[in-house]
Design a protein around this motif. Structure first.
Motif, PDB file in Angstrom:
ATOM      1  N   GLY A 438       0.851  -1.183   0.000  1.00 15.81           N
ATOM      2  CA  GLY A 438       0.000   0.000   0.000  1.00 15.81           C
ATOM      3  C   GLY A 438       0.894   1.243   0.000  1.00 15.81           C
ATOM      4  N   ALA A 439       0.373   2.357  -0.525  1.00 15.05           N
ATOM      5  CA  ALA A 439       1.203   3.545  -0.774  1.00 15.05           C
ATOM      6  C   ALA A 439       1.872   4.076   0.498  1.00 15.05           C
ATOM      7  CB  ALA A 439       0.358   4.624  -1.430  1.00 15.05           C
ATOM      8  N   GLU A 440       1.114   4.131   1.590  1.00 20.54           N
ATOM      9  CA  GLU A 440       1.648   4.750   2.806  1.00 20.54           C
ATOM     10  C   GLU A 440       2.831   3.946   3.386  1.00 20.54           C
ATOM     11  OE1 GLU A 440      -1.726   5.868   5.230  1.00 20.54           O
ATOM     12  OE2 GLU A 440      -0.315   5.998   6.931  1.00 20.54           O
ATOM     13  N   LYS A 441       2.616   2.645   3.513  1.00 22.92           N
ATOM     14  CA  LYS A 441       3.682   1.801   4.069  1.00 22.92           C
ATOM     15  C   LYS A 441       4.872   1.736   3.117  1.00 22.92           C
ATOM     16  CE  LYS A 441       0.814  -0.863   7.134  1.00 22.92           C
ATOM     17  NZ  LYS A 441       0.233  -2.111   7.563  1.00 22.92           N
ATOM     18  N   TRP A 442       4.586   1.739   1.828  1.00 21.39           N
ATOM     19  CA  TRP A 442       5.643   1.711   0.824  1.00 21.39           C
ATOM     20  C   TRP A 442       6.596   2.891   1.033  1.00 21.39           C
ATOM     21  CZ3 TRP A 442       7.966  -1.295  -2.530  1.00 21.39           C
ATOM     22  CH2 TRP A 442       8.623  -0.769  -3.651  1.00 21.39           C
ATOM     23  N   HIS A 443       6.052   4.088   1.241  1.00 21.48           N
ATOM     24  CA  HIS A 443       6.910   5.269   1.421  1.00 21.48           C
ATOM     25  C   HIS A 443       7.699   5.167   2.723  1.00 21.48           C
ATOM     26  CE1 HIS A 443       5.689   7.081  -2.220  1.00 21.48           C
ATOM     27  NE2 HIS A 443       4.405   7.083  -1.885  1.00 21.48           N
ATOM     28  N   ARG A 444       7.039   4.677   3.756  1.00 22.36           N
ATOM     29  CA  ARG A 444       7.721   4.518   5.042  1.00 22.36           C
ATOM     30  C   ARG A 444       8.848   3.477   4.934  1.00 22.36           C
ATOM     31  NH1 ARG A 444       4.322   3.244  10.577  1.00 22.36           N
ATOM     32  NH2 ARG A 444       6.131   2.975  11.923  1.00 22.36           N
ATOM     33  N   LEU A 445       8.568   2.402   4.217  1.00 17.78           N
ATOM     34  CA  LEU A 445       9.575   1.344   4.041  1.00 17.78           C
ATOM     35  C   LEU A 445      10.752   1.840   3.206  1.00 17.78           C
ATOM     36  CD1 LEU A 445       7.171  -1.686   3.481  1.00 17.78           C
ATOM     37  CD2 LEU A 445       8.899  -1.543   5.287  1.00 17.78           C
ATOM     38  N   LYS A 446      10.471   2.651   2.211  1.00 17.53           N
ATOM     39  CA  LYS A 446      11.549   3.192   1.363  1.00 17.53           C
ATOM     40  C   LYS A 446      12.468   4.109   2.188  1.00 17.53           C
ATOM     41  CE  LYS A 446      10.571   4.718  -2.832  1.00 17.53           C
ATOM     42  NZ  LYS A 446      11.483   4.077  -3.793  1.00 17.53           N
ATOM     43  N   ALA A 447      11.861   4.884   3.077  1.00 11.98           N
ATOM     44  CA  ALA A 447      12.661   5.769   3.939  1.00 11.98           C
ATOM     45  C   ALA A 447      13.522   4.925   4.891  1.00 11.98           C
ATOM     46  CB  ALA A 447      11.743   6.706   4.713  1.00 11.98           C
ATOM     47  N   LEU A 448      12.941   3.858   5.388  1.00 16.17           N
ATOM     48  CA  LEU A 448      13.669   2.967   6.294  1.00 16.17           C
ATOM     49  C   LEU A 448      14.822   2.272   5.564  1.00 16.17           C
ATOM     50  CD1 LEU A 448      13.070   2.250   9.251  1.00 16.17           C
ATOM     51  CD2 LEU A 448      11.900   0.204   8.428  1.00 16.17           C
ATOM     52  N   LYS A 449      14.569   1.917   4.324  1.00 14.44           N
ATOM     53  CA  LYS A 449      15.604   1.277   3.504  1.00 14.44           C
ATOM     54  C   LYS A 449      16.767   2.262   3.314  1.00 14.44           C
ATOM     55  CE  LYS A 449      16.957  -1.949   0.391  1.00 14.44           C
ATOM     56  NZ  LYS A 449      17.367  -3.310   0.740  1.00 14.44           N
ATOM     57  N   ARG A 450      16.446   3.527   3.108  1.00 10.79           N
ATOM     58  CA  ARG A 450      17.509   4.527   2.935  1.00 10.79           C
ATOM     59  C   ARG A 450      18.369   4.591   4.203  1.00 10.79           C
ATOM     60  NH1 ARG A 450      15.064   9.942   1.829  1.00 10.79           N
ATOM     61  NH2 ARG A 450      14.753   9.849   4.067  1.00 10.79           N
ATOM     62  N   LYS A 451      17.710   4.463   5.358  1.00  8.82           N
ATOM     63  CA  LYS A 451      18.447   4.530   6.622  1.00  8.82           C
ATOM     64  C   LYS A 451      19.318   3.285   6.846  1.00  8.82           C
ATOM     65  CE  LYS A 451      17.725   4.894  11.609  1.00  8.82           C
ATOM     66  NZ  LYS A 451      16.754   5.039  12.686  1.00  8.82           N
ATOM     67  N   TYR A 452      18.765   2.098   6.578  1.00 10.90           N
ATOM     68  CA  TYR A 452      19.478   0.865   6.936  1.00 10.90           C
ATOM     69  C   TYR A 452      20.246   0.218   5.786  1.00 10.90           C
ATOM     70  CZ  TYR A 452      17.498   0.999  11.579  1.00 10.90           C
ATOM     71  OH  TYR A 452      17.197   1.384  12.867  1.00 10.90           O
ATOM     72  N   ASP A 453      19.874   0.527   4.561  1.00  9.47           N
ATOM     73  CA  ASP A 453      20.569  -0.090   3.424  1.00  9.47           C
ATOM     74  C   ASP A 453      20.523   0.857   2.228  1.00  9.47           C
ATOM     75  OD1 ASP A 453      21.776  -1.805   1.625  1.00  9.47           O
ATOM     76  OD2 ASP A 453      20.042  -3.137   1.410  1.00  9.47           O
ATOM     77  N   PRO A 454      21.210   2.031   2.353  1.00 16.29           N
ATOM     78  CA  PRO A 454      21.085   3.063   1.321  1.00 16.29           C
ATOM     79  C   PRO A 454      21.610   2.622  -0.047  1.00 16.29           C
ATOM     80  CG  PRO A 454      22.790   3.653   2.939  1.00 16.29           C
ATOM     81  CD  PRO A 454      22.079   2.433   3.464  1.00 16.29           C
ATOM     82  N   ASP A 455      22.531   1.624  -0.074  1.00 12.13           N
ATOM     83  CA  ASP A 455      23.075   1.184  -1.375  1.00 12.13           C
ATOM     84  C   ASP A 455      22.267   0.049  -1.983  1.00 12.13           C
ATOM     85  OD1 ASP A 455      25.151   2.878  -0.716  1.00 12.13           O
ATOM     86  OD2 ASP A 455      26.272   1.266   0.276  1.00 12.13           O
ATOM     87  N   ASN A 456      21.212  -0.322  -1.324  1.00 12.66           N
ATOM     88  CA  ASN A 456      20.400  -1.472  -1.775  1.00 12.66           C
ATOM     89  C   ASN A 456      21.262  -2.726  -1.922  1.00 12.66           C
ATOM     90  OD1 ASN A 456      18.023  -2.739  -2.351  1.00 12.66           O
ATOM     91  ND2 ASN A 456      17.680  -1.763  -4.340  1.00 12.66           N
ATOM     92  N   PHE A 457      22.098  -2.935  -0.913  1.00 13.11           N
ATOM     93  CA  PHE A 457      22.963  -4.124  -0.882  1.00 13.11           C
ATOM     94  C   PHE A 457      22.104  -5.394  -0.886  1.00 13.11           C
ATOM     95  CE2 PHE A 457      25.467  -7.123   1.845  1.00 13.11           C
ATOM     96  CZ  PHE A 457      26.542  -7.319   0.981  1.00 13.11           C
ATOM     97  N   PHE A 458      21.027  -5.375  -0.070  1.00 13.18           N
ATOM     98  CA  PHE A 458      20.106  -6.523  -0.044  1.00 13.18           C
ATOM     99  C   PHE A 458      18.994  -6.252  -1.059  1.00 13.18           C
ATOM    100  CE2 PHE A 458      21.793  -6.482   4.381  1.00 13.18           C
ATOM    101  CZ  PHE A 458      22.474  -7.696   4.320  1.00 13.18           C
ATOM    102  N   ARG A 459      19.238  -6.690  -2.279  1.00 11.67           N
ATOM    103  CA  ARG A 459      18.267  -6.365  -3.338  1.00 11.67           C
ATOM    104  C   ARG A 459      17.700  -7.603  -4.030  1.00 11.67           C
ATOM    105  NH1 ARG A 459      23.243  -4.786  -4.893  1.00 11.67           N
ATOM    106  NH2 ARG A 459      24.141  -5.740  -6.742  1.00 11.67           N
ATOM    107  N   ILE A 460      18.260  -8.787  -3.702  1.00  7.97           N
ATOM    108  CA  ILE A 460      17.703 -10.004  -4.308  1.00  7.97           C
ATOM    109  C   ILE A 460      16.579 -10.467  -3.379  1.00  7.97           C
ATOM    110  CG2 ILE A 460      18.214 -12.334  -5.149  1.00  7.97           C
ATOM    111  CD1 ILE A 460      21.105 -11.380  -5.605  1.00  7.97           C
ATOM    112  N   ASN A 461      15.438  -9.844  -3.550  1.00  8.93           N
ATOM    113  CA  ASN A 461      14.276 -10.088  -2.672  1.00  8.93           C
ATOM    114  C   ASN A 461      13.088  -9.345  -3.295  1.00  8.93           C
ATOM    115  OD1 ASN A 461      14.849  -7.349  -2.087  1.00  8.93           O
ATOM    116  ND2 ASN A 461      16.058  -7.902  -0.278  1.00  8.93           N
ATOM    117  N   GLN A 462      11.970  -9.283  -2.591  1.00  9.78           N
ATOM    118  CA  GLN A 462      10.865  -8.437  -3.071  1.00  9.78           C
ATOM    119  C   GLN A 462      11.304  -7.028  -2.714  1.00  9.78           C
ATOM    120  OE1 GLN A 462       8.832  -9.568  -5.039  1.00  9.78           O
ATOM    121  NE2 GLN A 462       8.496 -11.729  -4.557  1.00  9.78           N
TER     122      GLN A 462
END
Ligand code: FAD
Length: 467
Positions: A438-462
């Motif tokens: 859903g749009a709201e959680k998606w944006h929150r998750l993207k922000a969290l990803k920037r904090k914990y994995d900004p280079d998208n090191f863990f990208r072989i996943n959904q």
């Protein structure tokens, strides 16, 4: 240097250095164990990673993450190996394989359990049921606790006790920087929220702590069968019957060609059937009373719904989802089993060709729907019914045809699609992953990803790309 693919080489000296400080095993191409360890549940997926790091503990995971980062290797994470699209294995990647990490420690007094990432559902249940306890999990014993929990975790006891993440207390994680952190409601609460549904996007989970609930050990469960031609009436009856169901009851409906005896009479073997599988986890007599009208409806051809150990019931679908067969799946939630949805379901179920294809429709709701929506990153707490349109063949023979059946069926249901469970996605692109959250959680998750994995090191996943 070992050439892996064009432009990508693996430094053999570096591998030797990694091995020197590694307690588990490193499996490279050419190793006699390579084929065994690159095999995952879905036999239709065959990939050749550069290196499989079979971790014995947290230190190995830290080492492996740092090695992957240092050498610019794509990293796949494997626990139970049951990702439908095969995200736990990738060509030319470093696979961080947690399957050797099998520790489970139950504290029966505190009613908690600590579970390492390589534990499978059946192994976990066996330890908890020794004390008459359980944590909510899934319906096939050889699925991994880790991947299932990180996506949410739906199963037989969820309507009474919630999702796996609703009973999750804390997770130990190795981040993309190779740092060890703990996540819970008290510590790194933002990360904990992300781990409760956000999959493997934020790090490698090495251990989980669950709160346990008393359960069984005897429950009332098992399939009741009708001929598939009766499915239009059976499903209409079923939908009205489950509308009144208390939380003690969870059901799954399966359409398939009847499996071999002893479950069903010999003469039905291979004939199309519909099964309703109730799982009642409360007082058995009360359950018998509630299930009675279902048993009495129409002309069931077999009925093996009976009191049994919870562990036995948990294993009931194992034979339908054998490791190494070829699977394809598409999923969607629908709010209600309307007449139209039922008609589409029966029309397509009657077209099943493979004797191994067996697809579940899950009843949801109950406790899952009473947890506030924003409590976890898992979305879809108000899904009415979850369709898991799964095809299965022994191997490549008939696979394409059965896959086409899945796609056509799923498309025919499109007018009624609502949410979708992230653990039931194939390789379907970013829009579908966004739909899952859903749009709201998606944006929150993207922000969290920037904090914990900004280079998208863990990208072989959904994958949730960093904002
Ligand atoms: C036969 C079958 C039955 C299933 N039944 C259910 C069910 O009843 N309920 C349900 O909710 N789901 C169910 N699923 C879906 C299941 O939850 C997902 O496929 C899940 O990803 C499997 O976890 P795994 O550890 O076995 O998989 P893996 O293939 O090992 O991992 C899948 C993905 O999860 C992530 N991941 C795994 N382990 C870790 C880790 N330790 N740290 C970080 N990320 C990690 C990675 O991104 C990985 O790519 C089922 C799947 C199958 C094939």
């Amino acid at each position: 240097m070992t050439a892996i693919a064009e432009g990508l080489t693996l430094d053999t000296t570096a591998v030797a250095e990694l091995q020197a400080g590694f307690r588990g095993e490193l499996v490279e191409r050419g190793d006699p164990r390579f084929d065994e360890h690159r095999q995952i549940w879905n036999g239709s997926i065959s990939r050749r990673p550069a290196l499989i790091a079979r971790c014995a503990g947290v230190a190995d995971v830290i080492h492996a993450v740092r090695f992957g980062r240092e050498h610019g290797l794509p990293v796949a994470v494997r626990s139970g190996g049951h990702s439908f699209p095969g995200h736990s294995i990738a060509d030319d990647a470093l696979v961080i394989d947690l399957s050797p990490m099998k520790g489970v420690r139950v504290d029966p007094e505190a009613r908690t359990a600590r579970v390492q990432a390589g534990v499978l559902l059946g192994e976990f249940d066996r330890e908890t049921q020794a004390f008459g306890l359980a944590a909510p999990s899934g319906i096939v014993t050889h699925t991994g606790v880790a991947g299932l929990t990180l996506g949410g975790g739906i199963g037989w006891i969820m309507r009474k006790h919630g999702l796996s993440v609703d009973r999750l207390r804390s997770v130990d994680v190795v981040t993309a920087e190779g740092e060890f952190v703990k996540a819970s409601h008290e510590e790194n609460a933002d990360l904990f929220w992300g781990l409760c549904g956000g999959g493997g996007n934020f790090g490698v989970a090495t251990e989980f702590e669950f709160e346990l609930v008393p359960l069984g050990p005897t429950i009332l469960a098992g399939p009741i069968f009708w001929a598939m031609k009766d499915s239009p009436e059976v499903l209409r009856f079923y939908r009205d019957w489950v509308a009144e169901a208390p939380d003690e009851l969870m059901t799954i409906v399966v359409h398939r060609k009847a499996p071999p005896p002893p479950f069903v009479p010999q003469e039905l073997h291979g004939k199309p059937v519909v099964m309703v599988v109730p799982c009642w986890i409360g007082d058995i007599e009360k359950g018998e009373r509630f299930i009675k009208p279902l048993r009495a409806f129409g002309s069931p051809v077999a009925d093996v719904c009976a009191p049994k150990p919870f562990l036995t019931h948990q294993a009931m679908f194992d034979a339908s989802f054998v490791t190494g067969r070829w699977y394809y799946m598409r999923s969607c939630d629908v709010k209600e089993l309307t007449d139209e949805v039922i008609d589409v379901t029966v029309e397509h179920s009657l077209k099943i060709k493979s004797p191994l294809t067996s697809f579940p429709i899950w009843q949801t709701g109950g406790a899952v729907s009473r947890v506030p929506d924003d409590a976890t990153s898992f979305n879809g707490r108000h899904a009415g019914f979850t369709y898991n349109i799964t095809s299965c063949t022994e191997g490549p023979d008939g696979f394409d045809e059965e896959r086409e059946w899945v796609r056509n069926f799923w498309s025919a249901l499109e007018p009624w699609h609502t949410t979708v469970y992230v653990n039931f996605l194939m390789e379907e692109g970013e829009d579908r992953i966004r739909t899952a959250y859903g749009a709201e959680k998606w944006h929150r998750l993207k922000a969290l990803k920037r904090k914990y994995d900004p280079d998208n090191f863990f990208r072989i996943n959904q994958n949730i790309p960093p904002a």
